[in-house]
Motif scaffolding. Structure first.
Motif, PDB file in Angstrom:
ATOM      1  N   ARG A 183       0.884  -0.125   0.853  1.00 64.11           N
ATOM      2  CA  ARG A 183       0.826   1.274   1.300  1.00 64.11           C
ATOM      3  C   ARG A 183       0.331   1.342   2.744  1.00 64.11           C
ATOM      4  NH1 ARG A 183      -3.035   3.430  -1.883  1.00 64.11           N
ATOM      5  NH2 ARG A 183      -1.734   3.002  -3.683  1.00 64.11           N
ATOM      6  N   GLY A 184      -0.691   0.548   3.054  1.00 60.85           N
ATOM      7  CA  GLY A 184      -1.218   0.515   4.420  1.00 60.85           C
ATOM      8  C   GLY A 184      -0.164   0.038   5.408  1.00 60.85           C
ATOM      9  N   ILE A 185       0.579  -0.984   5.031  1.00 57.71           N
ATOM     10  CA  ILE A 185       1.645  -1.488   5.909  1.00 57.71           C
ATOM     11  C   ILE A 185       2.710  -0.421   6.106  1.00 57.71           C
ATOM     12  CG2 ILE A 185       3.537  -3.167   6.049  1.00 57.71           C
ATOM     13  CD1 ILE A 185       1.636  -5.186   4.724  1.00 57.71           C
ATOM     14  N   GLY A 186       3.042   0.284   5.037  1.00 55.86           N
ATOM     15  CA  GLY A 186       4.027   1.375   5.144  1.00 55.86           C
ATOM     16  C   GLY A 186       3.556   2.456   6.097  1.00 55.86           C
ATOM     17  N   ASN A 187       2.276   2.814   5.998  1.00 53.65           N
ATOM     18  CA  ASN A 187       1.723   3.830   6.903  1.00 53.65           C
ATOM     19  C   ASN A 187       1.763   3.349   8.346  1.00 53.65           C
ATOM     20  OD1 ASN A 187       1.194   5.567   4.795  1.00 53.65           O
ATOM     21  ND2 ASN A 187      -0.924   4.939   4.571  1.00 53.65           N
ATOM     22  N   LEU A 188       1.437   2.082   8.551  1.00 54.68           N
ATOM     23  CA  LEU A 188       1.498   1.530   9.909  1.00 54.68           C
ATOM     24  C   LEU A 188       2.921   1.561  10.451  1.00 54.68           C
ATOM     25  CD1 LEU A 188      -0.908  -1.539   9.720  1.00 54.68           C
ATOM     26  CD2 LEU A 188      -1.221   0.542  11.055  1.00 54.68           C
ATOM     27  N   LYS A 189       3.900   1.247   9.601  1.00 53.97           N
ATOM     28  CA  LYS A 189       5.298   1.294  10.028  1.00 53.97           C
ATOM     29  C   LYS A 189       5.681   2.703  10.463  1.00 53.97           C
ATOM     30  CE  LYS A 189       7.322  -2.486   7.335  1.00 53.97           C
ATOM     31  NZ  LYS A 189       8.250  -2.816   6.221  1.00 53.97           N
ATOM     32  N   LEU A 190       5.246   3.692   9.691  1.00 57.14           N
ATOM     33  CA  LEU A 190       5.550   5.083  10.039  1.00 57.14           C
ATOM     34  C   LEU A 190       4.927   5.461  11.380  1.00 57.14           C
ATOM     35  CD1 LEU A 190       5.143   6.930   6.617  1.00 57.14           C
ATOM     36  CD2 LEU A 190       7.249   6.568   7.905  1.00 57.14           C
ATOM     37  N   GLU A 191       3.665   5.091  11.555  1.00 57.02           N
ATOM     38  CA  GLU A 191       2.979   5.408  12.812  1.00 57.02           C
ATOM     39  C   GLU A 191       3.663   4.726  13.996  1.00 57.02           C
ATOM     40  OE1 GLU A 191      -1.282   4.881  12.754  1.00 57.02           O
ATOM     41  OE2 GLU A 191      -1.375   5.581  10.680  1.00 57.02           O
ATOM     42  N   ILE A 192       4.011   3.461  13.822  1.00 51.43           N
ATOM     43  CA  ILE A 192       4.679   2.726  14.901  1.00 51.43           C
ATOM     44  C   ILE A 192       6.029   3.356  15.193  1.00 51.43           C
ATOM     45  CG2 ILE A 192       5.769   0.517  15.474  1.00 51.43           C
ATOM     46  CD1 ILE A 192       3.411  -0.845  14.004  1.00 51.43           C
ATOM     47  N   GLY A 193       6.747   3.756  14.139  1.00 56.14           N
ATOM     48  CA  GLY A 193       8.045   4.416  14.322  1.00 56.14           C
ATOM     49  C   GLY A 193       7.900   5.711  15.109  1.00 56.14           C
ATOM     50  N   LYS A 194       6.879   6.497  14.781  1.00 55.47           N
ATOM     51  CA  LYS A 194       6.640   7.754  15.507  1.00 55.47           C
ATOM     52  C   LYS A 194       6.332   7.482  16.973  1.00 55.47           C
ATOM     53  CE  LYS A 194       4.865  10.373  11.563  1.00 55.47           C
ATOM     54  NZ  LYS A 194       3.672  10.998  10.976  1.00 55.47           N
ATOM     55  N   MET A 195       5.488   6.474  17.213  1.00 59.56           N
ATOM     56  CA  MET A 195       5.137   6.136  18.595  1.00 59.56           C
ATOM     57  C   MET A 195       6.364   5.679  19.380  1.00 59.56           C
ATOM     58  SD  MET A 195       1.562   4.090  18.311  1.00 59.56           S
ATOM     59  CE  MET A 195       0.218   4.699  17.331  1.00 59.56           C
ATOM     60  N   LEU A 196       7.195   4.868  18.750  1.00 56.39           N
ATOM     61  CA  LEU A 196       8.408   4.388  19.423  1.00 56.39           C
ATOM     62  C   LEU A 196       9.354   5.544  19.723  1.00 56.39           C
ATOM     63  CD1 LEU A 196       9.132   1.048  17.545  1.00 56.39           C
ATOM     64  CD2 LEU A 196       8.350   1.323  19.895  1.00 56.39           C
ATOM     65  N   VAL A 216     -17.688  -7.747  -1.808  1.00 52.83           N
ATOM     66  CA  VAL A 216     -16.787  -8.225  -2.860  1.00 52.83           C
ATOM     67  C   VAL A 216     -16.075  -7.050  -3.518  1.00 52.83           C
ATOM     68  CG1 VAL A 216     -16.724  -9.330  -5.128  1.00 52.83           C
ATOM     69  CG2 VAL A 216     -18.026 -10.368  -3.269  1.00 52.83           C
ATOM     70  N   GLU A 217     -16.804  -5.964  -3.766  1.00 53.72           N
ATOM     71  CA  GLU A 217     -16.192  -4.787  -4.372  1.00 53.72           C
ATOM     72  C   GLU A 217     -15.106  -4.208  -3.486  1.00 53.72           C
ATOM     73  OE1 GLU A 217     -19.374  -2.079  -5.261  1.00 53.72           O
ATOM     74  OE2 GLU A 217     -20.115  -3.285  -6.920  1.00 53.72           O
ATOM     75  N   VAL A 218     -15.357  -4.156  -2.183  1.00 50.16           N
ATOM     76  CA  VAL A 218     -14.366  -3.624  -1.245  1.00 50.16           C
ATOM     77  C   VAL A 218     -13.117  -4.492  -1.250  1.00 50.16           C
ATOM     78  CG1 VAL A 218     -13.885  -3.246   1.204  1.00 50.16           C
ATOM     79  CG2 VAL A 218     -16.011  -2.423   0.214  1.00 50.16           C
ATOM     80  N   THR A 219     -13.311  -5.802  -1.193  1.00 50.43           N
ATOM     81  CA  THR A 219     -12.142  -6.684  -1.184  1.00 50.43           C
ATOM     82  C   THR A 219     -11.405  -6.629  -2.514  1.00 50.43           C
ATOM     83  OG1 THR A 219     -13.539  -8.567  -1.785  1.00 50.43           O
ATOM     84  CG2 THR A 219     -13.040  -8.280   0.538  1.00 50.43           C
ATOM     85  N   ASP A 220     -12.134  -6.452  -3.607  1.00 45.98           N
ATOM     86  CA  ASP A 220     -11.467  -6.320  -4.902  1.00 45.98           C
ATOM     87  C   ASP A 220     -10.653  -5.030  -4.977  1.00 45.98           C
ATOM     88  OD1 ASP A 220     -12.452  -8.715  -5.772  1.00 45.98           O
ATOM     89  OD2 ASP A 220     -14.104  -7.846  -6.933  1.00 45.98           O
ATOM     90  N   SER A 221     -11.149  -3.990  -4.332  1.00 49.90           N
ATOM     91  CA  SER A 221     -10.444  -2.707  -4.371  1.00 49.90           C
ATOM     92  C   SER A 221      -9.164  -2.736  -3.543  1.00 49.90           C
ATOM     93  CB  SER A 221     -11.353  -1.575  -3.896  1.00 49.90           C
ATOM     94  OG  SER A 221     -11.596  -1.691  -2.507  1.00 49.90           O
ATOM     95  N   LEU A 222      -9.069  -3.702  -2.644  1.00 54.45           N
ATOM     96  CA  LEU A 222      -7.850  -3.826  -1.846  1.00 54.45           C
ATOM     97  C   LEU A 222      -6.793  -4.549  -2.676  1.00 54.45           C
ATOM     98  CD1 LEU A 222      -9.280  -4.887   1.624  1.00 54.45           C
ATOM     99  CD2 LEU A 222      -8.398  -2.667   0.974  1.00 54.45           C
ATOM    100  N   SER A 223      -6.055  -3.777  -3.401  1.00 55.38           N
ATOM    101  CA  SER A 223      -5.016  -4.372  -4.228  1.00 55.38           C
ATOM    102  C   SER A 223      -3.760  -4.572  -3.394  1.00 55.38           C
ATOM    103  CB  SER A 223      -4.717  -3.468  -5.418  1.00 55.38           C
ATOM    104  OG  SER A 223      -4.165  -2.246  -4.953  1.00 55.38           O
ATOM    105  N   SER A 224      -2.803  -5.239  -3.969  1.00 53.47           N
ATOM    106  CA  SER A 224      -1.554  -5.463  -3.238  1.00 53.47           C
ATOM    107  C   SER A 224      -0.854  -4.140  -2.965  1.00 53.47           C
ATOM    108  CB  SER A 224      -0.641  -6.406  -4.019  1.00 53.47           C
ATOM    109  OG  SER A 224      -0.327  -5.857  -5.284  1.00 53.47           O
ATOM    110  N   GLU A 225      -1.000  -3.178  -3.868  1.00 54.78           N
ATOM    111  CA  GLU A 225      -0.402  -1.867  -3.657  1.00 54.78           C
ATOM    112  C   GLU A 225      -1.037  -1.177  -2.450  1.00 54.78           C
ATOM    113  OE1 GLU A 225      -0.744   0.426  -7.226  1.00 54.78           O
ATOM    114  OE2 GLU A 225       0.298  -1.090  -8.422  1.00 54.78           O
ATOM    115  N   GLY A 226      -2.342  -1.284  -2.354  1.00 54.65           N
ATOM    116  CA  GLY A 226      -3.037  -0.671  -1.216  1.00 54.65           C
ATOM    117  C   GLY A 226      -2.616  -1.299   0.096  1.00 54.65           C
ATOM    118  N   VAL A 227      -2.459  -2.611   0.096  1.00 55.38           N
ATOM    119  CA  VAL A 227      -2.029  -3.306   1.311  1.00 55.38           C
ATOM    120  C   VAL A 227      -0.609  -2.886   1.670  1.00 55.38           C
ATOM    121  CG1 VAL A 227      -1.509  -5.569   2.286  1.00 55.38           C
ATOM    122  CG2 VAL A 227      -3.578  -5.262   0.941  1.00 55.38           C
TER     123      VAL A 227
END
Length: 127
Positions: free
Chosen positions: A69-82, A56-67
């Protein structure tokens, strides 16, 4: 009855108490033990509860900002791979073009050799 009252009643029982009083005290004591067991958690239950609390603590720590940010990082990684894949593909296409040009050059050389041989046979036939 409150716990104090139960304890006082249990203390009053002695060797001179009647069978009924002893049996009543025994049943009350048994009830107390059963209630105590219900209240106290078993070790397995404590571990499970602790795991659930951590989850529960882990899921609570996953705020919308963290999600986000994670999506942004994934986009960057995918962009680099492409980008890397695109560069490799361009290299392969350039190599293919070079091979294709080399084949055309060799074809032209073979055609020239064939023409020279044909001319030589024709000249030999004329002589």
């Amino acid at each position: 009855m409150t716990n104090k009252e139960k304890e006082e009643k249990l203390k009053k029982i002695s060797m001179t108490s009647t069978k009924k009083e002893m049996l009543t005290a025994y049943n009350e004591l048994l009830e107390q033990l059963q209630e105590k067991e219900k209240v106290e958690l078993k070790p397995e239950e404590k571990i499970a509860e602790k795991k659930n609390k951590v989850a529960v603590e882990v899921t609570d720590s996953l705020s919308s900002e963290g999600v986000v940010r994670g999506i942004g990082n994934l986009k960057l990684e995918i962009g680099k791979m492409l980008t890397q894949l695109s560069e490799k593909l361009e290299e392969q296409v350039a190599e293919y073009q070079k091979v294709k040009e080399a084949i055309q050059v060799k074809k032209a050389e073979l055609q020239e050799i064939y023409e020279i041989e044909r001319a030589a046979h024709t000249l030999t036939a004329l002589l």
